[in-house]
Design a protein around this motif. Structure first.
Motif, PDB file in Angstrom:
ATOM      1  N   ASP A 258       0.877  -1.171   0.000  1.00  0.00           N
ATOM      2  CA  ASP A 258       0.000   0.000   0.000  1.00  0.00           C
ATOM      3  C   ASP A 258       0.911   1.217   0.000  1.00  0.00           C
ATOM      4  OD1 ASP A 258      -2.173   1.651   0.093  1.00  0.00           O
ATOM      5  OD2 ASP A 258      -3.059   0.780   1.898  1.00  0.00           O
ATOM      6  N   ILE A 259       1.130   1.772  -1.193  1.00  0.00           N
ATOM      7  CA  ILE A 259       2.177   2.773  -1.419  1.00  0.00           C
ATOM      8  C   ILE A 259       1.579   4.169  -1.485  1.00  0.00           C
ATOM      9  CG2 ILE A 259       3.929   3.559  -3.065  1.00  0.00           C
ATOM     10  CD1 ILE A 259       4.738   0.963  -1.836  1.00  0.00           C
ATOM     11  N   THR A 260       2.265   5.125  -0.870  1.00  0.00           N
ATOM     12  CA  THR A 260       1.899   6.535  -1.053  1.00  0.00           C
ATOM     13  C   THR A 260       3.135   7.320  -1.471  1.00  0.00           C
ATOM     14  OG1 THR A 260       2.247   6.927   1.320  1.00  0.00           O
ATOM     15  CG2 THR A 260      -0.015   6.588   0.586  1.00  0.00           C
ATOM     16  N   PHE A 261       2.906   8.293  -2.341  1.00  0.00           N
ATOM     17  CA  PHE A 261       3.948   9.254  -2.708  1.00  0.00           C
ATOM     18  C   PHE A 261       3.266  10.552  -3.102  1.00  0.00           C
ATOM     19  CE2 PHE A 261       3.075   6.528  -6.395  1.00  0.00           C
ATOM     20  CZ  PHE A 261       2.747   7.449  -7.387  1.00  0.00           C
ATOM     21  N   PHE A 282       0.439  28.113  -8.761  1.00  0.00           N
ATOM     22  CA  PHE A 282      -0.839  27.402  -8.739  1.00  0.00           C
ATOM     23  C   PHE A 282      -0.678  25.961  -8.246  1.00  0.00           C
ATOM     24  CE2 PHE A 282      -1.323  30.806 -11.700  1.00  0.00           C
ATOM     25  CZ  PHE A 282      -2.651  31.186 -11.648  1.00  0.00           C
ATOM     26  N   ILE A 283       0.490  25.396  -8.420  1.00  0.00           N
ATOM     27  CA  ILE A 283       0.675  23.972  -8.163  1.00  0.00           C
ATOM     28  C   ILE A 283       0.440  23.631  -6.692  1.00  0.00           C
ATOM     29  CG2 ILE A 283       2.246  23.579 -10.082  1.00  0.00           C
ATOM     30  CD1 ILE A 283       4.561  23.749  -8.091  1.00  0.00           C
ATOM     31  N   ASN A 284       0.144  22.374  -6.465  1.00  0.00           N
ATOM     32  CA  ASN A 284       0.005  21.843  -5.110  1.00  0.00           C
ATOM     33  C   ASN A 284       0.601  20.436  -5.115  1.00  0.00           C
ATOM     34  OD1 ASN A 284      -0.745  21.790  -2.420  1.00  0.00           O
ATOM     35  ND2 ASN A 284      -2.841  21.148  -2.821  1.00  0.00           N
ATOM     36  N   THR A 285       0.955  19.936  -3.956  1.00  0.00           N
ATOM     37  CA  THR A 285       1.419  18.562  -3.817  1.00  0.00           C
ATOM     38  C   THR A 285       0.364  17.778  -3.043  1.00  0.00           C
ATOM     39  OG1 THR A 285       3.740  19.229  -3.820  1.00  0.00           O
ATOM     40  CG2 THR A 285       3.238  17.048  -2.952  1.00  0.00           C
ATOM     41  N   VAL A 286      -0.087  16.684  -3.631  1.00  0.00           N
ATOM     42  CA  VAL A 286      -1.121  15.856  -3.002  1.00  0.00           C
ATOM     43  C   VAL A 286      -0.642  14.412  -2.972  1.00  0.00           C
ATOM     44  CG1 VAL A 286      -2.990  17.382  -3.755  1.00  0.00           C
ATOM     45  CG2 VAL A 286      -2.321  15.446  -5.197  1.00  0.00           C
ATOM     46  N   PRO A 287      -1.224  13.587  -2.084  1.00  0.00           N
ATOM     47  CA  PRO A 287      -0.819  12.177  -2.033  1.00  0.00           C
ATOM     48  C   PRO A 287      -1.385  11.385  -3.207  1.00  0.00           C
ATOM     49  CG  PRO A 287      -1.903  12.882   0.018  1.00  0.00           C
ATOM     50  CD  PRO A 287      -2.181  13.919  -1.013  1.00  0.00           C
ATOM     51  N   VAL A 288      -0.619  10.420  -3.661  1.00  0.00           N
ATOM     52  CA  VAL A 288      -1.102   9.389  -4.580  1.00  0.00           C
ATOM     53  C   VAL A 288      -0.992   8.063  -3.842  1.00  0.00           C
ATOM     54  CG1 VAL A 288      -0.695   8.147  -6.733  1.00  0.00           C
ATOM     55  CG2 VAL A 288      -0.408  10.635  -6.654  1.00  0.00           C
ATOM     56  N   ARG A 289      -2.091   7.336  -3.818  1.00  0.00           N
ATOM     57  CA  ARG A 289      -2.101   6.019  -3.170  1.00  0.00           C
ATOM     58  C   ARG A 289      -2.211   4.943  -4.245  1.00  0.00           C
ATOM     59  NH1 ARG A 289      -6.721   3.782   1.099  1.00  0.00           N
ATOM     60  NH2 ARG A 289      -5.536   1.977   1.873  1.00  0.00           N
ATOM     61  N   VAL A 290      -1.322   3.972  -4.194  1.00  0.00           N
ATOM     62  CA  VAL A 290      -1.345   2.857  -5.146  1.00  0.00           C
ATOM     63  C   VAL A 290      -1.356   1.557  -4.340  1.00  0.00           C
ATOM     64  CG1 VAL A 290      -0.236   1.731  -7.100  1.00  0.00           C
ATOM     65  CG2 VAL A 290      -0.042   4.222  -6.818  1.00  0.00           C
ATOM     66  N   ARG A 291      -2.503   0.864  -4.367  1.00  0.00           N
ATOM     67  CA  ARG A 291      -2.622  -0.419  -3.681  1.00  0.00           C
ATOM     68  C   ARG A 291      -2.272  -1.537  -4.658  1.00  0.00           C
ATOM     69  NH1 ARG A 291      -8.409   1.204  -1.200  1.00  0.00           N
ATOM     70  NH2 ARG A 291      -8.325   2.418  -3.131  1.00  0.00           N
TER      71      ARG A 291
END
Length: 501
Positions: A258-261, A282-291
């Motif tokens: 269960d990976i987040t970056f 304008f940019i933002n950093t958000v989590p990506v979850r890859v199960r």
């Protein structure tokens, strides 16, 4: 200020004695006779045209950070003459000038957070170096200001350029968004996540001693075409393919399924009038979850991830700090993916009719994360791995780059295969002495005979009171203060042992 700007201001003020990794440097090589004063006037006109480039970043008496726009300011200007030197000495001195410029910090409260350096290489060749703080620009903004600067030098006025967008309209739009609704969406998307994905757990990644190193690899045109073909056939983006490959790289390093970056998202709301011509951040950093489900076919993983990404698009404005507080696991990741989706230097004008030609553009844009991937689409997909040499050695950085390239070449032919084809079948990492101590303390506090290194203490029945007791027991064993927040942040014996011992 935007959420990302507040984070960047934190890094700018975290340790004023060390590097500020968020200095952005753009080096333009031009051929032809450069009229220096005319170019200097164009730089000042650029600041006049786009007020946000004049911003200073200060805090009100309440502590709230804000950006203040002075009515007038001039671009700091530096000149170096390296003409007449032999090629090797000239190259060495040019490299030294560029390195010194990247290392010279900006004071966020002293505008403008931009400067221009002109380096003469010979009579008809020079480098124009624009350096600015990331507080002012993102990738799209950088492309706009380069286009405008060359046009202002060419024509002396902004005639022929599109009308600039009004950045405060975006800030007002941002303030009007429903943060509570966004928090709910992110909480649902990250439900069940047991632990962060950290490539450098227990490390103070905010303090930067040296600039990141870069490794650049490019896929062949044929391999890039194969990726584009499967993205079209399966209704996914090239960005999604890159994210899956990155998740598999992180799996190899961490063993997690269960990976987040982090992912840098554009933040430019398409429905906002004039947004394509707005200059600002304008940019933002958000989590990506890859199960990663070993039994799930790769094609279904891609399509599922694409759908999960689409569901969160309208909530990309929420600050990362809000998302992490809502989830309650502390820092969710320490690696990041940037997928370029803005106008590139290839679309810039070649210069004025008097013979000044833009022949090369080189950019340096670093992040504080220990590990970062930047993907640049084109006829050949270019992959840039940035790694912190104070946290990783060069062979490890090269291993990540090689593995990522291998995965992106293999994925098109493996869509029908189970994801397990790309997963590591290795035993769990050995339990170290500090981690073993945590296993025993957790078992004692929870009244269990045995607790493994990777079991979540809260799934085993820990609550706020037992977390307080556990923090006290750890504090006694270590002989130093331990905040109860540590138990909520690092929820397994392995994570606690790594972080605290």
């Amino acid at each position: 200020m935007t959420p990302l700007q507040e984070g960047l201001l934190f890094h700018a003020r975290y340790d004023s004695r060390d590097l500020d990794v968020y200095n952005v440097q753009i080096s333009l090589e031009v051929e032809g006779r450069l009229h220096a004063e005319r170019f200097r006037s164009a730089c000042d006109a650029l600041l006049e045209r786009h007020p946000m480039l004049r911003a200073a970043f200060v805090q009100k008496r309440s502590g709230e950070p804000v950006q203040v726009i002075p009515e007038r300011t001039a671009m700091p200007w530096h000149v170096h003459d390296l003409a007449g030197l032999d090629p090797r000495e000239q190259a060495d001195k040019l490299a030294a000038v560029l390195a010194a410029d990247r290392h010279r910090r900006f004071d966020p409260a002293d505008p403008p957070l931009m400067r221009c350096t002109v380096v003469g290489l010979d009579e008809d060749r020079q480098r124009i170096v624009l350096t600015m703080h990331h507080l002012l620009v993102d990738g799209w903004t950088t492309s706009l200001l380069l286009r405008d600067l060359l046009a202002l030098y060419d024509h002396g006025t902004a005639s022929g350029l599109p009308a600039p967008g009004h950045y405060p309209d975006y800030l007002r739009w941002l303030a009007e968004q429903d943060r509570e609704k966004a928090r709910t969406a992110w909480l649902e998307a990250l439900a069940g996540l047991k632990e962060p994905t950290l490539v450098c757990p227990g490390t103070d990644t905010a303090r930067i001693r040296v600039l990141p190193e870069r490794i650049v690899v490019a896929l062949s045109e044929a391999d890039t075409s194969a990726l584009l073909d499967i993205s079209r056939r399966h209704g996914v983006t090239l960005n999604t393919l890159v994210r899956v490959a990155w998740a598999l790289c992180l799996h190899r390093r961490t063993g997690q399924l269960d990976i987040t970056f982090g992912a840098t998202v554009s933040g430019r709301e398409a429905e906002l009038p004039g947004v394509e011509e707005m200059v600002g951040v304008f940019i933002n950093t958000v989590p990506v979850r890859v199960r990663l489900d070993p039994s799930e076919p790769v094609a279904e993983l891609l399509e599922r991830l694409q759908g999960e990404h689409a569901e969160l698009l309208e909530y990309h404005y929420l600050p990362l700090s809000d998302i992490q507080r809502t989830v309650g696991l502390g820092t969710l990741f320490d690696s990041c993916v940037v997928f370029e989706n803005f106008p590139t230097a290839e679309t810039l004008p070649s210069g004025p009719d008097n013979g000044l030609r833009l022949t090369d553009v080189v950019g340096h844009d670093a992040y504080h994360y220990p590990l970062k991937l930047m993907a640049a689409p084109g006829r050949q997909l270019e992959l840039e791995i940035s790694y912190r040499p104070d946290l990783f050695d060069a062979p490890l950085g090269q291993q990540v780059a090689d593995r990522l390239r291998e995965l992106l070449i293999e994925l098109p032919g493996a869509l029908a295969l189970p994801t397990g084809r790309f997963l590591e079948h290795t035993p769990a990492p050995p339990v170290e002495q500090g981690q073993q101590m945590m296993c025993e303390l957790i078992a004692e506090v929870l009244g269990r005979d045995f607790v493994s290194a990777d079991e979540d203490v809260f799934e085993l029945g820990c609550d706020s009171l037992t977390a307080l007791r556990l923090a006290g027991r750890i504090e006694t064993e270590l002989g130093r203060p331990v905040d109860v927040e540590s138990v909520f942040r690092w929820r397994t014996a392995r994570a606690l042992g790594t972080a605290l011992t």
